[in-house]
Design a protein around this motif. Structure first.
Motif, mmCIF file in Angstrom:
data_model
loop_
_atom_site.group_PDB
_atom_site.id
_atom_site.type_symbol
_atom_site.label_atom_id
_atom_site.label_comp_id
_atom_site.label_asym_id
_atom_site.label_seq_id
_atom_site.Cartn_x
_atom_site.Cartn_y
_atom_site.Cartn_z
ATOM 1 N N GLY A 1 -4.570 11.764 6.560
ATOM 2 C CA GLY A 1 -4.937 12.200 5.428
ATOM 3 C C GLY A 1 -4.137 11.693 4.493
ATOM 4 O O GLY A 1 -3.902 10.486 4.459
ATOM 5 N N ASP A 2 -3.946 12.492 3.419
ATOM 6 C CA ASP A 2 -3.137 12.120 2.033
ATOM 7 C C ASP A 2 -1.562 12.242 2.605
ATOM 8 O O ASP A 2 -0.522 12.255 1.397
ATOM 9 N N PHE A 3 -1.200 12.615 3.861
ATOM 10 C CA PHE A 3 0.082 13.488 3.896
ATOM 11 C C PHE A 3 1.142 12.063 4.447
ATOM 12 O O PHE A 3 2.335 12.327 3.870
ATOM 13 N N SER A 4 0.701 11.539 5.053
ATOM 14 C CA SER A 4 1.572 10.501 5.672
ATOM 15 C C SER A 4 0.792 8.930 5.881
ATOM 16 O O SER A 4 -0.417 8.915 6.082
ATOM 17 N N LYS A 5 1.744 7.947 5.671
ATOM 18 C CA LYS A 5 1.042 6.576 5.869
ATOM 19 C C LYS A 5 2.269 5.643 6.368
ATOM 20 O O LYS A 5 3.222 5.540 5.901
ATOM 21 N N GLU A 6 2.026 5.030 7.475
ATOM 22 C CA GLU A 6 3.105 4.544 8.004
ATOM 23 C C GLU A 6 2.568 3.434 8.913
ATOM 24 O O GLU A 6 1.523 3.203 9.651
ATOM 25 N N LEU A 7 3.326 2.093 8.819
ATOM 26 C CA LEU A 7 2.988 0.944 9.476
ATOM 27 C C LEU A 7 3.503 1.327 11.335
ATOM 28 O O LEU A 7 4.695 1.811 11.441
ATOM 29 N N CYS A 8 2.597 0.884 12.168
ATOM 30 C CA CYS A 8 2.949 1.593 13.464
ATOM 31 C C CYS A 8 1.807 1.139 14.294
ATOM 32 O O CYS A 8 0.616 0.732 14.015
ATOM 33 N N GLY A 9 2.497 0.865 15.693
ATOM 34 C CA GLY A 9 1.508 0.298 16.757
ATOM 35 C C GLY A 9 0.592 1.447 17.316
ATOM 36 O O GLY A 9 -0.311 1.038 18.203
ATOM 37 N N LYS B 1 -0.773 -2.646 11.813
ATOM 38 C CA LYS B 1 -1.657 -1.616 11.831
ATOM 39 C C LYS B 1 -0.987 -0.466 10.997
ATOM 40 O O LYS B 1 0.229 -0.541 11.053
ATOM 41 N N VAL B 2 -1.978 0.172 10.217
ATOM 42 C CA VAL B 2 -1.326 1.230 9.398
ATOM 43 C C VAL B 2 -2.087 2.467 9.751
ATOM 44 O O VAL B 2 -3.196 2.547 9.635
ATOM 45 N N TYR B 3 -1.380 3.500 10.090
ATOM 46 C CA TYR B 3 -1.696 4.966 10.615
ATOM 47 C C TYR B 3 -1.508 5.882 9.226
ATOM 48 O O TYR B 3 -0.471 5.831 8.828
ATOM 49 N N SER C 1 0.968 -1.298 0.108
ATOM 50 C CA SER C 1 0.042 -0.016 0.060
ATOM 51 C C SER C 1 0.766 1.380 0.077
ATOM 52 O O SER C 1 0.183 2.303 -0.078
ATOM 53 N N GLY C 2 1.942 1.031 0.100
ATOM 54 C CA GLY C 2 2.954 2.070 -0.033
ATOM 55 C C GLY C 2 3.388 2.850 1.349
ATOM 56 O O GLY C 2 3.896 3.890 1.643
ATOM 57 N N ALA C 3 2.773 2.198 2.437
ATOM 58 C CA ALA C 3 3.039 2.817 3.894
ATOM 59 C C ALA C 3 4.515 2.551 4.186
ATOM 60 O O ALA C 3 5.193 1.669 3.876
ATOM 61 N N LEU C 4 4.904 3.603 4.731
ATOM 62 C CA LEU C 4 6.276 3.299 5.339
ATOM 63 C C LEU C 4 6.553 2.215 6.448
ATOM 64 O O LEU C 4 5.565 2.373 7.115
ATOM 65 N N TYR C 5 7.691 1.847 6.399
ATOM 66 C CA TYR C 5 7.902 1.084 7.508
ATOM 67 C C TYR C 5 9.377 1.083 7.790
ATOM 68 O O TYR C 5 10.256 1.519 7.102
#
Ligand code: SER
Length: 566
Positions: free
Chosen positions: A524-532, A519-521, A504-508
């Protein structure tokens, strides 16, 4: 000679021989390959490798320093005649200025100048990779040294253990049976796998422990009888054992230095070491029923002894003392409850010991001290192993349910002890996601997270990037984050399989071990990351974010500290 005189003599000696005098660097190094500064050469690593130019930075190819050092390897040995944790290292260094001949004669001349006679020296005997250091042998012989001993790699080869760095054969100077000065000839660069590459410019790196030098100069039997320790020891009552007096004086002195360099007691890295030192000392306060004022006096004495040479101790005197009391307060609350619990158990395994540590904050030392034969199978190693297991778990795990150490939250990355702290670290946590996204938008997609640590006061974010950021770039990053905050972006959490999340393009964070389901937080359209987690619900909850510092963290890694202003 007093320690003060020895420091002065040393610096004058090298200053008059073409060396730039460089101030001690912090005990908290910029170099991520070590937790704390362990040698004078550390701040000069990049001059040996040619990454930096000593002429530009110091106007000389040679430097000398008195470096604050801390070695954890001996921490459990403190209490005998020899071991300590914090020490000062006197050193002269050359980056292509001079080599073996000069370094060896400086060694001889310096001791002549302070009226000490060299008993014997050692040189590298050679092995299958590196030949016998015949040159050094001959230089010593020409200076009239009769007793020259050849030793193997263990004693006469210096290099980083299990890490990269300059290294090479050494020659060591002994006085009254004590190794006082270690002179390293950096001829190689050790790669991570242990292979050696020849350095373009060979360099000199020397290290002499001030405590040991003071001991031989003052004719004392051990370092604790020197003027560096005696005034602290004198404050401690004579009713407690010599061993405990040494441990207390070493640990409180070291703690004062760590606190003055901005370390605060915690359950991680340098903060954990500081906590161990303070708590081990406090154990002796507790079991000997000492007046609580005594330790404060000992810390004040340490500040007095060292404050003129290390002014940060004087400047942060009140912070140091307050931090000491705060840690004491935390510790004493759990201590008595923990000891009661300890007494209920018949057999203390490493798991049990760790659970006592986790629930009551009982350190290894106390468990050992109070459980006698019940903990005969428990060793520092097995305890540390348990600790390591727990750290892995808490890093991979999410927020919530962390009872340990009286913390409400401990994810490894962020910690909070109560609701109020939880709110602050949560806001900083979301801000950290925005920071990474903003850095990538301004500096490019090569920016990747290399580490992160969030406290109530600030976030600290390490990321890959090859150079210093310009003021303009810092400003742009900051503006972009605050713009995202003012856009009131919704922060949303979705759960998915790890592969799907990555697609999905989430950063990890590549260093992290993630579970199969994550979990992916996204903000908006600004940031997307794998995160607890945890995160705020909307970016407007963050407040105003400012970058307070940008600096190097390691080669190719930058470090940003940022905070939220009201
Ligand atoms: N790096 C060497 C040591 O730590 C000499 O300074 O002993």
């Amino acid at each position: 000679m007093s320690a003060n005189e020895l420091r002065k003599k040393f610096l004058e000696f090298f200053k008059s021989r073409g060396h730039a005098i460089v101030l001690s660097s912090s005990l908290l190094p910029d170099d991520p390959s070590v937790l704390l500064t362990t040698a004078g050469m550390q701040q000069f690593k990049k001059y040996y490798t040619g990454e930096a130019d000593p002429m530009r930075d110091f106007k000389y190819k040679n430097t000398a320093s008195i470096q604050k050092c801390f070695r954890t390897s001996d921490i459990d040995e403190v209490g005998d005649e020899r071991h300590n944790t914090f020490f000062e290292m006197l050193g002269n260094f050359s980056f292509g200025g001079y080599f073996k001949k000069e370094a060896i004669s400086y060694g001889k001349d310096f001791f002549d100048s302070i009226g000490l006679e060299i008993e014997y020296v050692t040189v590298f005997a050679g092995d299958k990779n590196v030949p016998f250091d015949e040159e050094s042998f001959n230089f010593w012989e020409n200076l009239g040294i009769r007793d020259i001993r050849k030793c193997g790699r263990e004693d006469n080869f210096w290099g980083p253990t299990g890490a990269e760095g300059p290294c090479g054969p050494t020659t060591e100077i002994y006085i009254n049976g004590v190794e006082v000065w270690n002179i390293v000839f950096n001829e190689f660069y050790q790669l991570k796998d242990g292979t050696l590459e020849k350095l373009k410019t060979p360099g000199v790196d020397t290290g002499m422990g001030l405590e040991r030098l003071a001991m031989v100069s003052q004719g004392k039997r051990n370092i604790f009888e020197t003027d560096l320790f005696l005034p602290i020891l004198d404050i401690l009552p004579g009713t407690i054992s010599e061993r405990q007096r040494r441990i207390i004086s070493d640990h409180l002195r070291a703690s004062a230095f760590l606190l003055s360099d901005g370390v605060s007691p915690s359950n991680k890295e340098a903060g954990y070491i500081l906590r161990r030192l303070l708590r081990r000392a406090l154990v002796y306060e507790y079991i000997n029923f000492l007046n609580p004022q005594i330790f404060e006096s000992a810390i004040i004495e340490a500040i007095k002894i060292y404050g003129n040479f290390y002014p940060e101790l004087k400047h942060r005197r009140d912070d140091i003392i307050n931090a000491y009391w705060a840690e004491r307060e935390k510790f004493s609350k759990t201590l008595s409850r923990g000891i009661k619990e300890l007494e209920k158990n018949e057999n203390i395994t490493s798991e049990k010991a760790f659970s006592l540590y986790e629930t009551f904050g009982l350190p290894y030392e106390i468990i050992k001290e109070f459980s006698g034969a019940k903990s005969s199978s428990l060793t520092r190693e097995s305890f540390d192993k348990e600790f390591g297991k727990h750290q892995e778990k808490s890093r991979a795990g999410a927020a919530g349910k962390f009872g340990g150490h009286g913390l409400l939250l401990n994810t490894g990355e962020l910690k909070a002890k109560d609701e109020e702290e939880l709110k602050k670290v949560t806001r900083l946590h979301t801000a950290t996601h925005l920071l990474q996204a903003a850095l990538r938008k301004i500096l490019g997609e090569n920016v990747r997270q290399m580490g992160s640590d969030i406290t109530v006061e600030r976030t600290r974010f390490d990321f890959s990037f090859p150079r210093k950021l310009t003021i303009d770039e810092i400003k742009k990053v900051e503006d972009l984050i605050n713009e995202a905050i003012s856009r009131k972006l919704k922060v949303k959490m979705e759960e998915m399989d790890i592969e799907e999340a990555k697609r999905s393009g989430a950063l990890y964070f590549f260093k992290e071990k993630y579970p199969a389901h994550v979990k992916v937080y996204s903000a908006g359209d600004f940031s997307k990351e794998l995160c607890g987690g945890p995160h705020v619900k909307n970016t407007q909850d963050i407040g105003k974010f400012v970058i307070i510092k940008e600096e190097a963290s390691a080669s190719g890694v930058r470090r940003i500290r940022g905070k939220i202003i009201p």
